[in-house]
Design a protein around this motif. Sequence first.
Motif, PDB file in Angstrom:
ATOM      1  N   ASP A  19       0.818  -1.220   0.000  1.00  0.00           N
ATOM      2  CA  ASP A  19       0.000   0.000   0.000  1.00  0.00           C
ATOM      3  C   ASP A  19       0.850   1.269   0.000  1.00  0.00           C
ATOM      4  OD1 ASP A  19      -2.558  -1.270   0.102  1.00  0.00           O
ATOM      5  OD2 ASP A  19      -2.232  -1.669   2.241  1.00  0.00           O
ATOM      6  N   VAL A  20       2.147   1.126  -0.021  1.00  0.00           N
ATOM      7  CA  VAL A  20       3.044   2.273   0.142  1.00  0.00           C
ATOM      8  C   VAL A  20       2.766   3.384  -0.872  1.00  0.00           C
ATOM      9  CG1 VAL A  20       4.931   1.336  -1.256  1.00  0.00           C
ATOM     10  CG2 VAL A  20       5.436   2.945   0.602  1.00  0.00           C
ATOM     11  N   HIS A  21       2.398   3.040  -2.087  1.00  0.00           N
ATOM     12  CA  HIS A  21       2.124   4.066  -3.111  1.00  0.00           C
ATOM     13  C   HIS A  21       1.003   5.007  -2.674  1.00  0.00           C
ATOM     14  CE1 HIS A  21       4.736   2.393  -6.188  1.00  0.00           C
ATOM     15  NE2 HIS A  21       4.253   1.193  -5.889  1.00  0.00           N
ATOM     16  N   HIS A  22       0.002   4.454  -1.996  1.00  0.00           N
ATOM     17  CA  HIS A  22      -1.137   5.248  -1.540  1.00  0.00           C
ATOM     18  C   HIS A  22      -0.871   5.901  -0.183  1.00  0.00           C
ATOM     19  CE1 HIS A  22      -3.655   3.753  -4.758  1.00  0.00           C
ATOM     20  NE2 HIS A  22      -3.253   2.534  -4.473  1.00  0.00           N
ATOM     21  N   LEU A  26      -0.512  10.219   1.946  1.00  0.00           N
ATOM     22  CA  LEU A  26      -1.229  10.450   3.199  1.00  0.00           C
ATOM     23  C   LEU A  26      -0.262  10.841   4.305  1.00  0.00           C
ATOM     24  CD1 LEU A  26      -3.809   7.512   3.150  1.00  0.00           C
ATOM     25  CD2 LEU A  26      -4.240   9.931   2.694  1.00  0.00           C
ATOM     26  N   MET A  27       0.885  10.167   4.376  1.00  0.00           N
ATOM     27  CA  MET A  27       1.887  10.506   5.390  1.00  0.00           C
ATOM     28  C   MET A  27       2.393  11.934   5.186  1.00  0.00           C
ATOM     29  SD  MET A  27       2.228   7.943   7.448  1.00  0.00           S
ATOM     30  CE  MET A  27       0.500   7.595   7.240  1.00  0.00           C
ATOM     31  N   ARG A  28       2.481  12.344   3.955  1.00  0.00           N
ATOM     32  CA  ARG A  28       2.926  13.721   3.669  1.00  0.00           C
ATOM     33  C   ARG A  28       1.885  14.738   4.110  1.00  0.00           C
ATOM     34  NH1 ARG A  28       6.147  12.089  -1.646  1.00  0.00           N
ATOM     35  NH2 ARG A  28       8.072  11.546  -0.566  1.00  0.00           N
ATOM     36  N   GLN A  29       0.603  14.363   4.073  1.00  0.00           N
ATOM     37  CA  GLN A  29      -0.428  15.263   4.592  1.00  0.00           C
ATOM     38  C   GLN A  29      -0.280  15.437   6.104  1.00  0.00           C
ATOM     39  OE1 GLN A  29      -4.459  14.378   3.338  1.00  0.00           O
ATOM     40  NE2 GLN A  29      -3.787  13.981   1.242  1.00  0.00           N
ATOM     41  N   LEU A  30       0.299  14.440   6.761  1.00  0.00           N
ATOM     42  CA  LEU A  30       0.587  14.541   8.199  1.00  0.00           C
ATOM     43  C   LEU A  30       1.916  15.240   8.463  1.00  0.00           C
ATOM     44  CD1 LEU A  30      -0.367  11.040   9.678  1.00  0.00           C
ATOM     45  CD2 LEU A  30      -1.530  13.214  10.067  1.00  0.00           C
ATOM     46  N   ARG A  31       2.587  15.641   7.392  1.00  0.00           N
ATOM     47  CA  ARG A  31       3.922  16.264   7.479  1.00  0.00           C
ATOM     48  C   ARG A  31       4.963  15.268   8.007  1.00  0.00           C
ATOM     49  NH1 ARG A  31       1.004  19.410   5.173  1.00  0.00           N
ATOM     50  NH2 ARG A  31       0.582  21.556   5.657  1.00  0.00           N
ATOM     51  N   TYR A  32       4.739  13.984   7.711  1.00  0.00           N
ATOM     52  CA  TYR A  32       5.635  12.932   8.150  1.00  0.00           C
ATOM     53  C   TYR A  32       6.773  12.807   7.139  1.00  0.00           C
ATOM     54  CZ  TYR A  32       7.118   8.357   9.846  1.00  0.00           C
ATOM     55  OH  TYR A  32       7.842   7.314  10.345  1.00  0.00           O
ATOM     56  N   PRO A  33       8.002  13.086   7.569  1.00  0.00           N
ATOM     57  CA  PRO A  33       9.130  13.071   6.625  1.00  0.00           C
ATOM     58  C   PRO A  33       9.603  11.641   6.342  1.00  0.00           C
ATOM     59  CG  PRO A  33       9.912  13.628   8.811  1.00  0.00           C
ATOM     60  CD  PRO A  33       8.421  13.456   8.912  1.00  0.00           C
ATOM     61  N   THR A  34       9.332  11.155   5.157  1.00  0.00           N
ATOM     62  CA  THR A  34       9.789   9.818   4.791  1.00  0.00           C
ATOM     63  C   THR A  34       9.920   9.727   3.277  1.00  0.00           C
ATOM     64  OG1 THR A  34       9.444   7.453   5.175  1.00  0.00           O
ATOM     65  CG2 THR A  34       7.485   8.759   4.634  1.00  0.00           C
ATOM     66  N   THR A  35      10.517   8.642   2.859  1.00  0.00           N
ATOM     67  CA  THR A  35      10.650   8.361   1.434  1.00  0.00           C
ATOM     68  C   THR A  35       9.921   7.060   1.127  1.00  0.00           C
ATOM     69  OG1 THR A  35      12.653   7.041   1.722  1.00  0.00           O
ATOM     70  CG2 THR A  35      12.941   9.440   1.384  1.00  0.00           C
ATOM     71  N   PHE A  36       9.741   6.796  -0.148  1.00  0.00           N
ATOM     72  CA  PHE A  36       9.061   5.580  -0.582  1.00  0.00           C
ATOM     73  C   PHE A  36       9.741   4.341  -0.005  1.00  0.00           C
ATOM     74  CE2 PHE A  36       8.616   2.006  -3.421  1.00  0.00           C
ATOM     75  CZ  PHE A  36       7.257   1.950  -3.642  1.00  0.00           C
ATOM     76  N   SER A  37      11.053   4.229  -0.197  1.00  0.00           N
ATOM     77  CA  SER A  37      11.758   3.018   0.231  1.00  0.00           C
ATOM     78  C   SER A  37      11.773   2.861   1.748  1.00  0.00           C
ATOM     79  CB  SER A  37      13.185   2.983  -0.327  1.00  0.00           C
ATOM     80  OG  SER A  37      13.903   4.120   0.093  1.00  0.00           O
ATOM     81  N   VAL A  38      11.929   3.953   2.479  1.00  0.00           N
ATOM     82  CA  VAL A  38      11.930   3.880   3.942  1.00  0.00           C
ATOM     83  C   VAL A  38      10.551   3.469   4.445  1.00  0.00           C
ATOM     84  CG1 VAL A  38      12.099   5.262   6.062  1.00  0.00           C
ATOM     85  CG2 VAL A  38      13.845   5.484   4.286  1.00  0.00           C
TER      86      VAL A  38
END
Length: 152
Positions: A19-22, A26-38
């Motif tokens: 589900d990472v693509h979706h 959503l995580m970015r809307q939470l301002r959660y700093p991450t990348t796809f692979s992480v």
Amino acid sequence: MSSQVSAPALVIRKGCCDDVHHLLPLMRQLRYPTTFSVLKERLRMLEDNQQHHSLVAEVDGVVRGTIFLKQYQTHDMNRPITQIIAMIVDEDHRSNGIGKRLMSEAESWSKVRGSSQLFLCVAGENSLSAKSFYERMGFTCTGHRRLSKTLA
């Protein structure tokens, strides 16, 4: 000739690393700093952890919301408790019952696993609207940012 209008189909299911693509938007809307692979690696790690659980809400096959849960049990507790680590509904799909359904499923999972309580902390720029939502779901403010709900 009548035209038919179909309501969107809302499905709540267990989340997975695919589900990472979706989930990344959503995580970015939470301002959660991450990348796809992480994020994919962290989701994969959580899939097999019995104390963690994630749910996704799909509307017509597209993930529009998610909730992450963690169950805790310590030496001084008669029963475990469950923390809502994060919950997000896509900002373009809020107020459509998605959050309410995610909460209902989170409560069910917690009860089945014997939890006596659900709790969470709200923070950030949307904390007032989030707090309002959780209070409508039966949570009580038990601290500056902490809310909890006793499970029957």
